[in-house]
Design a protein around this motif. Structure first.
Motif, PDB file in Angstrom:
ATOM      1  N   VAL A   1     -12.620  -2.906  -0.869  1.00  0.00           N
ATOM      2  CA  VAL A   1     -12.867  -1.966  -0.043  1.00  0.00           C
ATOM      3  C   VAL A   1     -13.040  -0.558  -0.973  1.00  0.00           C
ATOM      4  O   VAL A   1     -12.518  -0.727  -2.295  1.00  0.00           O
ATOM      5  CB  VAL A   1     -11.801  -1.598   1.210  1.00  0.00           C
ATOM      6  CG1 VAL A   1     -11.720  -2.722   1.955  1.00  0.00           C
ATOM      7  CG2 VAL A   1     -10.449  -1.206   0.303  1.00  0.00           C
ATOM      8  N   ARG A   2     -13.754   0.568  -0.153  1.00  0.00           N
ATOM      9  CA  ARG A   2     -13.603   1.701  -1.055  1.00  0.00           C
ATOM     10  C   ARG A   2     -12.428   2.667  -0.770  1.00  0.00           C
ATOM     11  O   ARG A   2     -11.984   3.568  -1.609  1.00  0.00           O
ATOM     12  CB  ARG A   2     -14.917   2.674  -0.763  1.00  0.00           C
ATOM     13  CG  ARG A   2     -16.182   2.269  -1.275  1.00  0.00           C
ATOM     14  CD  ARG A   2     -17.401   2.615  -1.098  1.00  0.00           C
ATOM     15  NE  ARG A   2     -18.579   2.092  -1.993  1.00  0.00           N
ATOM     16  CZ  ARG A   2     -19.115   1.326  -1.346  1.00  0.00           C
ATOM     17  NH1 ARG A   2     -19.154   0.361  -0.242  1.00  0.00           N
ATOM     18  NH2 ARG A   2     -20.347   0.744  -2.315  1.00  0.00           N
ATOM     19  N   ARG A   3     -11.466   2.437   0.443  1.00  0.00           N
ATOM     20  CA  ARG A   3     -10.740   3.428   0.866  1.00  0.00           C
ATOM     21  C   ARG A   3      -9.602   2.472   1.568  1.00  0.00           C
ATOM     22  O   ARG A   3     -10.104   1.748   2.627  1.00  0.00           O
ATOM     23  CB  ARG A   3     -11.199   4.405   1.568  1.00  0.00           C
ATOM     24  CG  ARG A   3      -9.946   5.499   2.225  1.00  0.00           C
ATOM     25  CD  ARG A   3     -10.926   6.506   2.894  1.00  0.00           C
ATOM     26  NE  ARG A   3      -9.824   7.607   3.514  1.00  0.00           N
ATOM     27  CZ  ARG A   3      -9.453   8.682   3.085  1.00  0.00           C
ATOM     28  NH1 ARG A   3      -9.961   9.173   1.837  1.00  0.00           N
ATOM     29  NH2 ARG A   3      -8.632   9.421   3.710  1.00  0.00           N
ATOM     30  N   VAL A   4      -8.551   2.616   1.443  1.00  0.00           N
ATOM     31  CA  VAL A   4      -7.573   2.013   2.406  1.00  0.00           C
ATOM     32  C   VAL A   4      -6.416   2.767   2.484  1.00  0.00           C
ATOM     33  O   VAL A   4      -5.964   3.353   1.440  1.00  0.00           O
ATOM     34  CB  VAL A   4      -7.219   0.476   1.692  1.00  0.00           C
ATOM     35  CG1 VAL A   4      -6.661   0.875   0.208  1.00  0.00           C
ATOM     36  CG2 VAL A   4      -6.040  -0.432   2.284  1.00  0.00           C
ATOM     37  N   THR A   5      -5.671   2.867   3.483  1.00  0.00           N
ATOM     38  CA  THR A   5      -4.233   3.224   3.993  1.00  0.00           C
ATOM     39  C   THR A   5      -3.316   2.247   4.208  1.00  0.00           C
ATOM     40  O   THR A   5      -3.961   1.274   4.892  1.00  0.00           O
ATOM     41  CB  THR A   5      -4.418   4.201   5.279  1.00  0.00           C
ATOM     42  OG1 THR A   5      -5.436   5.397   4.958  1.00  0.00           O
ATOM     43  CG2 THR A   5      -3.178   4.917   5.452  1.00  0.00           C
ATOM     44  N   VAL A   6      -2.159   2.136   3.578  1.00  0.00           N
ATOM     45  CA  VAL A   6      -1.281   1.235   3.717  1.00  0.00           C
ATOM     46  C   VAL A   6      -0.027   1.894   4.210  1.00  0.00           C
ATOM     47  O   VAL A   6       0.625   2.662   3.896  1.00  0.00           O
ATOM     48  CB  VAL A   6      -1.074   0.651   2.506  1.00  0.00           C
ATOM     49  CG1 VAL A   6       0.150  -0.702   2.555  1.00  0.00           C
ATOM     50  CG2 VAL A   6      -2.248   0.025   1.598  1.00  0.00           C
ATOM     51  N   ALA A   7       0.417   1.337   5.756  1.00  0.00           N
ATOM     52  CA  ALA A   7       1.595   1.976   6.371  1.00  0.00           C
ATOM     53  C   ALA A   7       2.644   0.689   6.245  1.00  0.00           C
ATOM     54  O   ALA A   7       2.142  -0.264   6.827  1.00  0.00           O
ATOM     55  CB  ALA A   7       1.272   2.465   7.471  1.00  0.00           C
ATOM     56  N   CYS A   8       3.891   0.859   6.021  1.00  0.00           N
ATOM     57  CA  CYS A   8       4.965   0.105   6.341  1.00  0.00           C
ATOM     58  C   CYS A   8       6.138   0.978   6.288  1.00  0.00           C
ATOM     59  O   CYS A   8       6.586   1.504   5.094  1.00  0.00           O
ATOM     60  CB  CYS A   8       4.901  -0.832   5.271  1.00  0.00           C
ATOM     61  SG  CYS A   8       6.015  -2.349   5.701  1.00  0.00           S
ATOM     62  N   SER A   9       7.117   0.866   7.165  1.00  0.00           N
ATOM     63  CA  SER A   9       8.309   1.502   7.170  1.00  0.00           C
ATOM     64  C   SER A   9       9.207   1.042   6.245  1.00  0.00           C
ATOM     65  O   SER A   9       9.673  -0.252   5.881  1.00  0.00           O
ATOM     66  CB  SER A   9       9.245   1.243   8.587  1.00  0.00           C
ATOM     67  OG  SER A   9      10.450   1.936   8.668  1.00  0.00           O
ATOM     68  N   GLY A  10       9.831   1.941   5.388  1.00  0.00           N
ATOM     69  CA  GLY A  10      10.917   1.693   4.451  1.00  0.00           C
ATOM     70  C   GLY A  10      10.577   1.315   3.052  1.00  0.00           C
ATOM     71  O   GLY A  10      11.250   0.828   2.249  1.00  0.00           O
ATOM     72  N   ILE A  11       9.182   1.361   2.644  1.00  0.00           N
ATOM     73  CA  ILE A  11       8.604   0.751   1.524  1.00  0.00           C
ATOM     74  C   ILE A  11       8.079   2.009   0.805  1.00  0.00           C
ATOM     75  O   ILE A  11       7.375   3.003   1.057  1.00  0.00           O
ATOM     76  CB  ILE A  11       7.602   0.021   1.715  1.00  0.00           C
ATOM     77  CG1 ILE A  11       8.098  -1.508   2.490  1.00  0.00           C
ATOM     78  CG2 ILE A  11       6.939  -0.617   0.201  1.00  0.00           C
ATOM     79  CD1 ILE A  11       8.953  -2.259   1.771  1.00  0.00           C
ATOM     80  N   VAL A  12       8.705   1.994  -0.714  1.00  0.00           N
ATOM     81  CA  VAL A  12       8.124   3.058  -1.554  1.00  0.00           C
ATOM     82  C   VAL A  12       6.974   2.554  -2.465  1.00  0.00           C
ATOM     83  O   VAL A  12       7.269   1.277  -2.996  1.00  0.00           O
ATOM     84  CB  VAL A  12       9.160   3.555  -2.228  1.00  0.00           C
ATOM     85  CG1 VAL A  12       8.708   4.729  -3.421  1.00  0.00           C
ATOM     86  CG2 VAL A  12      10.276   4.586  -1.438  1.00  0.00           C
TER      87      VAL A  12
END
Length: 289
Positions: A252-263
Motif C-alpha cells: 500500500v501507499r498509506r496505512v494506519t495501524v491501531a491496537c490498544s497498548g502497543i508502542v
C-alpha cells in the motif's frame, strides 16, 4: 575539493563507532576530501548537529553508528538532496545491509563512500518523522520495548532473551487497519510495516519489500501458539516464513495501524503508541552505495 561531514555515535557497538570513524577519516584525507568530524552527546544533540550539517550542503553527510544513528541522519537529509553515507558500527545495521555495505570495517566503508554513487530510495513517514527500515507494531514491538530496558547482553542475543521473556504472556492482539483507505479488523500476533525488508539485525519480516517502488509492505502474522512462534522465528532470518499459513502481506501507499497498548518502533527507535499512520515518500533519500 569534496567535503564530508562525519557524525559519530562513539558508543555504538561497544565503541566500534569511534574506532570506525578513526579508520575512515584517513581514507577521506588520502583521497583529498575535506572532513568535519562531529559527535553528539546524546540523540537530541546529534539530530541538531545533523540538521546544521545538512544545511551546509556538504557533498555527503556520513553517519557512523547503528540504525538509530542512520535514522538521525535520515531526519536531517530527507528531501534535501544531500546524500547520506554510512559507516555501519551498530548492533543491527539493517539499513546498511540493504546496500551490502561493509560492517565493522571503517576503512572499507569509507572506500565505498569515496567511489560509490548516490542511489535514490523511498522513505516511510509518520507525521514529521521518517524511517528507512520497518515499523514494528505487535509482539515484535513488545520485545523491542523490553530489550531496550535490558542492560545485558548486547547485540542480537538481547532480543532473543527479550523474546523468550515475553513468550509466556503472548496473546493475540486486536487490530484495526486502514489500508489505502480500506478498513480491516483482524486478530494478529504482530503487524509490521516495511519500507525495507528487515529489522532487528537481519530478521526479514517484510521479505520482498523494495526500497524504490513507492509502496509499503504491510505484513500480518495472524495468531500463533507459543510453540509455533518459536518454531517459526528462525525462518525470519532467510524470509522463508512467507510460506506460513498465518502470514499475510499487503502492499500500500498509506496505512494506519491501531491496537490498544502497543508502542510502535522503527529503525530501533520508539515512535510512540498506536494508532500510527505511515505513508510512503517516494525518492526522499539519496544513499551513497
Amino acid at each position: 575539493m569534496p567535503r564530508a561531514i562525519v557524525l559519530t555515535n562513539p558508543t555504538s557497538g561497544k565503541g566500534r563507532g569511534a574506532r570506525m570513524r578513526d579508520e575512515a577519516l584517513p581514507r577521506f584525507h588520502g583521497a583529498g576530501w575535506r572532513t568535519t568530524a562531529l559527535t553528539g552527546r546524546d540523540a537530541d544533540e546529534a539530530l541538531d548537529l545533523a540538521r546544521v550539517a545538512a544545511a551546509e550542503e556538504p557533498d555527503v553527510l556520513v553517519v557512523c553508528g547503528g540504525d538509530g544513528m542512520v535514522n538521525i541522519g535520515i531526519q536531517a537529509v530527507a528531501g534535501t538532496g544531500v546524500p547520506l553515507g554510512i559507516l555501519p558500527a551498530g548492533t543491527g545495521n539493517d539499513f546498511a545491509r540493504y546496500f551490502d555495505l561493509p560492517r565493522g570495517d571503517g576503512a572499507a566503508a569509507a572506500v565505498r563512500i569515496l567511489h560509490g554513487a548516490p542511489r535514490t530510495v523511498d522513505l516511510a513517514r509518520i507525521a514529521d518523522r521518517y524511517f528507512g527500515c520497518v515499523l514494528a507494531a505487535g509482539f515484535d514491538a513488545v520485545v523491542n520495548e523490553r530489550a531496550n530496558r535490558m542492560r545485558w547482553p548486547r547485540g542480537q542475543m538481547r532480543y532473543n532473551l527479550a523474546t523468550l521473556a515475553e513468550l509466556p504472556v503472548l496473546r493475540p492482539l486486536r487490530y484495526v487497519l486502514e489500508l489505502d483507505g480500506v478498513e480491516r479488523q483482524v486478530e494478529a500476533t504482530l503487524v509490521a510495516v516495511g519500507n525495507g525488508p528487515s529489522f532487528g539485525g537481519g530478521l526479514r519480516i517484510t521479505e520482498g519489500a523494495l526500497l524504490d517502488d513507492g509502496l509499503l509492505d504491510v505484513v500480518l502474522i495472524k495468531p500463533l501458539t507459543r510453540r509455533e512462534l518459536v518454531r517459526t522465528y528462525p525462518k525470519l532470518f532467510d524470509g522463508s516464513h512467507v510460506t506460513h499459513p498465518q502470514y499475510e502481506r499487503h502492499r500500500v501507499r498509506r496505512v494506519t495501524v491501531a491496537c490498544s497498548g502497543i508502542v510502535g518502533y522503527a529503525d530501533g527507535e520508539r515512535f510512540g503508541p498506536l494508532p500510527l499512520t505511515v505513508e510512503s515518500v517516494p525518492g526522499a533519500l539519496q544513499v551513497i552505495a
